[in-house]
Design a protein around this motif. Structure first.
Motif, PDB file in Angstrom:
ATOM      1  N   GLY A   1       9.587   1.268  -0.838  1.00 20.82           N
ATOM      2  CA  GLY A   1       9.825   0.111  -0.944  1.00 20.82           C
ATOM      3  C   GLY A   1       8.540  -0.727  -0.696  1.00 20.82           C
ATOM      4  O   GLY A   1       7.810  -0.197   0.181  1.00 20.82           O
ATOM      5  N   ALA A   2       8.129  -1.746  -1.296  1.00 15.68           N
ATOM      6  CA  ALA A   2       7.001  -2.357  -1.294  1.00 15.68           C
ATOM      7  C   ALA A   2       6.903  -3.488  -2.052  1.00 15.68           C
ATOM      8  O   ALA A   2       7.844  -3.819  -2.982  1.00 15.68           O
ATOM      9  N   THR A   3       6.293  -4.717  -1.500  1.00 17.42           N
ATOM     10  CA  THR A   3       6.098  -5.831  -2.343  1.00 17.42           C
ATOM     11  C   THR A   3       5.127  -5.633  -3.416  1.00 17.42           C
ATOM     12  O   THR A   3       4.603  -4.559  -3.772  1.00 17.42           O
ATOM     13  N   ALA A   4       5.138  -6.621  -4.136  1.00 12.91           N
ATOM     14  CA  ALA A   4       4.206  -6.534  -5.500  1.00 12.91           C
ATOM     15  C   ALA A   4       2.926  -6.130  -5.293  1.00 12.91           C
ATOM     16  O   ALA A   4       2.212  -5.589  -6.414  1.00 12.91           O
TER      17      ALA A   4
ATOM     18  N   ALA B   1      13.792  -6.211  -5.999  1.00 18.52           N
ATOM     19  CA  ALA B   1      13.797  -7.746  -5.296  1.00 18.52           C
ATOM     20  C   ALA B   1      12.332  -7.719  -4.675  1.00 18.52           C
ATOM     21  O   ALA B   1      11.723  -8.800  -4.675  1.00 18.52           O
ATOM     22  N   LEU B   2      11.948  -6.719  -3.895  1.00 21.44           N
ATOM     23  CA  LEU B   2      10.725  -6.997  -3.009  1.00 21.44           C
ATOM     24  C   LEU B   2       9.539  -6.819  -3.909  1.00 21.44           C
ATOM     25  O   LEU B   2       8.644  -7.735  -3.843  1.00 21.44           O
ATOM     26  N   LYS B   3       9.835  -6.048  -5.204  1.00 20.44           N
ATOM     27  CA  LYS B   3       8.741  -6.059  -6.115  1.00 20.44           C
ATOM     28  C   LYS B   3       8.353  -7.456  -7.147  1.00 20.44           C
ATOM     29  O   LYS B   3       7.473  -7.545  -7.711  1.00 20.44           O
ATOM     30  N   ASP B   4       9.354  -8.416  -6.735  1.00 17.91           N
ATOM     31  CA  ASP B   4       8.955  -9.803  -7.353  1.00 17.91           C
ATOM     32  C   ASP B   4       8.176 -10.797  -6.791  1.00 17.91           C
ATOM     33  O   ASP B   4       7.707 -11.750  -7.426  1.00 17.91           O
ATOM     34  N   TYR B   5       7.711 -10.277  -5.517  1.00 14.29           N
ATOM     35  CA  TYR B   5       6.794 -11.272  -4.592  1.00 14.29           C
ATOM     36  C   TYR B   5       5.644 -10.462  -4.012  1.00 14.29           C
ATOM     37  O   TYR B   5       5.914  -9.348  -3.781  1.00 14.29           O
ATOM     38  N   THR B   6       4.586 -11.022  -4.035  1.00 11.67           N
ATOM     39  CA  THR B   6       3.414 -10.560  -2.862  1.00 11.67           C
ATOM     40  C   THR B   6       3.956 -10.825  -1.759  1.00 11.67           C
ATOM     41  O   THR B   6       4.794 -11.704  -1.327  1.00 11.67           O
ATOM     42  N   VAL B   7       3.264 -10.067  -0.641  1.00 13.07           N
ATOM     43  CA  VAL B   7       3.568 -10.447   0.608  1.00 13.07           C
ATOM     44  C   VAL B   7       3.435 -12.024   1.223  1.00 13.07           C
ATOM     45  O   VAL B   7       4.300 -12.336   1.964  1.00 13.07           O
ATOM     46  N   GLU B   8       2.392 -12.570   0.476  1.00 13.35           N
ATOM     47  CA  GLU B   8       1.926 -13.945   0.717  1.00 13.35           C
ATOM     48  C   GLU B   8       3.179 -14.694   0.499  1.00 13.35           C
ATOM     49  O   GLU B   8       3.544 -15.795   1.161  1.00 13.35           O
ATOM     50  N   GLN B   9       3.802 -14.511  -0.763  1.00 12.36           N
ATOM     51  CA  GLN B   9       4.698 -15.263  -1.349  1.00 12.36           C
ATOM     52  C   GLN B   9       6.078 -15.035  -0.466  1.00 12.36           C
ATOM     53  O   GLN B   9       6.775 -16.187  -0.377  1.00 12.36           O
TER      54      GLN B   9
END
Length: 555
Positions: free
Chosen positions: A252-255, A517-525
């Protein structure tokens, strides 16, 4: 304009189809004629109960893992000799078979409901057995899911355990219940099977067999008599979502690659092989209660060692967090609890049981340590229902004495969430149990369907407590995960990532949607989104924030 009913979103996804209502339980009039042949009535009552048990045994034989455990427990309850004694007494007192069954079960149901918690929940199992036996005695159709051709949306007050374990996702397109909350048995099973579901939808009582409805388990809506355009739209959305989920795999990870571990909730050793084969990074919650429930004495160290080893074997090289015995209010265990607590939910439960029964906790920690030495999984242990830093420190010391290196605690009590910094100073990690944390924060019994709205994981006070724990963990440089049902909500996944949560633990079926769902956003977003959600005054506003943020991100 499509007429929409609202309930609690319980399992994400959308589906449309004709309503099939659960066959209702039989209703007996209050007055009856005394039977002319009591011996024949007793034989009929006994035969009816035997038929109900035989049906349950047939169902239990077709399932495995946690589902089989649920069924086996229900069968054991049905075989309680005191029930048959009560039925015989009723017939001797002039009652016909069906009425004798009703009255005998009624006493046991009332006793369980009075105790509350886990036993209170099991009252529903007894009610289901009672209704099946009464139907058999009267020669009526069995309550529950009727045998019909084709696919359908299942609608009813609630779904009994005997029916939930046999739900077929190929036929049941969606589920709508009048009762229940997001942590109800029906909701949990629906998520595990990937069936869109809306629970606690009072308006569902007016839905008729054959009527077309569209279920949106993500938004918690049920469209009544939707037109073709509406159905085509939600079907297209569902197809698009399925395609999106298939596009992602792995950790799991953000974009932009910020890691958020995707872990599994495991409830028994029975399904360990299939769980281990899933595309997840380990186990965030291994519930050990399955070894203790429905026994008259504690399992031995060697029994526990072998059972834990079955799970650890499959997760070689991966993280496995084992929760020590969570006995108490919602899980009554005769050799660990007493039945006379006036308020079991606030009584001796979780870690407090280990304090009262130190030998029980010590034996479990020894078994965990031995099982960990037998396998090469990354084994960690955590205690449930920790309320103070002193309790956290005491548990850490005890676990260390048994050679367990990584020790954490559950954050399920508001006091623990408020003093998260002090608790994190004592342990290596924390895991937030949002189900109980919601219950205690809102003084709302998680088994009471009409309070489902208060137990919604989007509630502002709950999210504020999660934010406090996450901030404390970041400050301490230690992991903070979530293993309640909130972890399986794709809408909340980026919010939790933005708050600083490092892992989410859920059922196998929920992992793909959360990963996507996590892939939809960067961590800053995610951080910006989390800040906006925390500022929302209520649940609808919080959900709207995420919807609007998502739309802006797409644009």
């Amino acid at each position: 304009m499509v007429d929409e009913l609202r309930g609690n979103p319980a399992s994400p996804g959308a589906a449309a189809g004709p309503v099939v209502r659960l066959t209702p339980p039989p209703v007996l009039p209050e007055h009856w004629d005394a039977p002319a042949a009591p011996e024949a009535e007793l034989a009929a009552a006994t035969e009816a109960l035997d038929a109900a048990v035989a049906d349950l045994e047939k169902r239990a034989a077709s399932v495995s893992g946690e589902s089989k455990s649920i069924m086996d427990t229900q069968i054991m309850m049905a075989q309680d000799p005191s029930l048959r004694t009560g039925i015989a007494d009723g017939v001797a007192g002039g009652r016909p078979a069906a009425w004798a069954i009703r009255d005998a079960f009624g006493k046991h149901v009332a006793a369980l409901e009075a105790i509350g918690g886990y036993l209170g929940e099991r009252a529903a199992d007894l009610i289901d057995i009672r209704d099946r036996a009464i139907a058999a005695a009267l020669g009526l159709a069995q309550p529950g899911i009727p045998a019909v051709d084709g696919a359908f949306v299942l609608v009813g007050q609630d779904i009994a355990p005997a029916d939930t374990v046999l739900l077929d996702p190929a036929k049941v397109l969606g589920i709508v219940t009048e009762k229940g909350g997001p942590t109800s048995h029906t909701a949990i099973v629906a998520r595990a099977l990937g069936i869109p579901a809306v629970v606690g939808c009072a308006g569902a009582a007016g839905l008729a067999d054959g009527q077309r409805i569209a279920v949106d388990g993500t938004r918690g809506t049920v469209a009544v008599d939707p037109d073709d355009d509406y159905v085509h739209r939600i079907e297209a959305e569902a197809a698009s979502l399925k395609e999106k989920l298939a596009a992602h795999s792995g950790p799991g990870a953000t974009a932009d690659g910020h890691p958020v571990k995707l872990l599994l909730n495991v409830g028994s050793a029975g399904g360990a092989a299939s769980d281990a084969a899933a595309d997840a990074e380990g186990v965030g919650l291994f519930r050990t209660e399955f070894l203790f429930l429905d026994r008259t004495e504690a399992p031995t160290v060697e029994e526990q060692r072998a059972a834990y080893g079955e799970v650890l074997r499959g997760f070689s090289g991966r993280q496995v967090v084992i929760r020590t015995l969570d006995a108490g209010a919602d899980k009554y265990i005769p050799f660990a609890n007493t039945e006379d607590e006036p308020n079991p939910a606030l009584g001796v439960r979780g870690y407090r049981v280990g304090v009262r029964n130190p030998g029980l906790l010590a034996a479990q920690l020894k078994a965990i340590s031995l099982a960990a030495a037998d396998h090469d999984a990354d084994v960690r242990v955590m205690a449930p229902m920790i309320a103070t830093p002193a309790e956290a420190a005491a548990f850490r010391e005890l676990a260390r004495e048994h050679g367990i290196g990584k020790v954490g605690v559950m954050i399920e009590v508001p006091a623990a969430a408020i003093r998260a910094r002090d608790i994190l100073a004592e342990v290596d990690f924390v895991s937030i149990g949002t189900n109980d944390l919601s219950q205690y924060t809102y003084a709302a019994d998680r088994m009471l369907g009409e309070l489902g709205e208060l137990l919604d994981p989007w509630q502002p006070a709950l999210l504020a407590l999660v934010a406090n724990v996450a901030a404390a963990a970041q400050e301490a440089g230690k992991p903070a995960g979530i293993c309640g049902e909130a972890a399986s909500d794709p809408g909340l996944a980026p919010v939790f990532a933005g708050l600083g949560i490092t892992s989410l633990s859920m059922s196998v079926s929920a992992v793909p949607a959360v990963r996507a769902a996590l892939k939809d956003y960067t961590v800053e977003q995610c951080r910006i989104l989390a800040g906006e959600v925390l500022g929302a005054p209520d649940v609808p506003s919080a959900r709207k924030v995420v919807e609007e943020f998502s739309a802006r991100s797409v644009d």
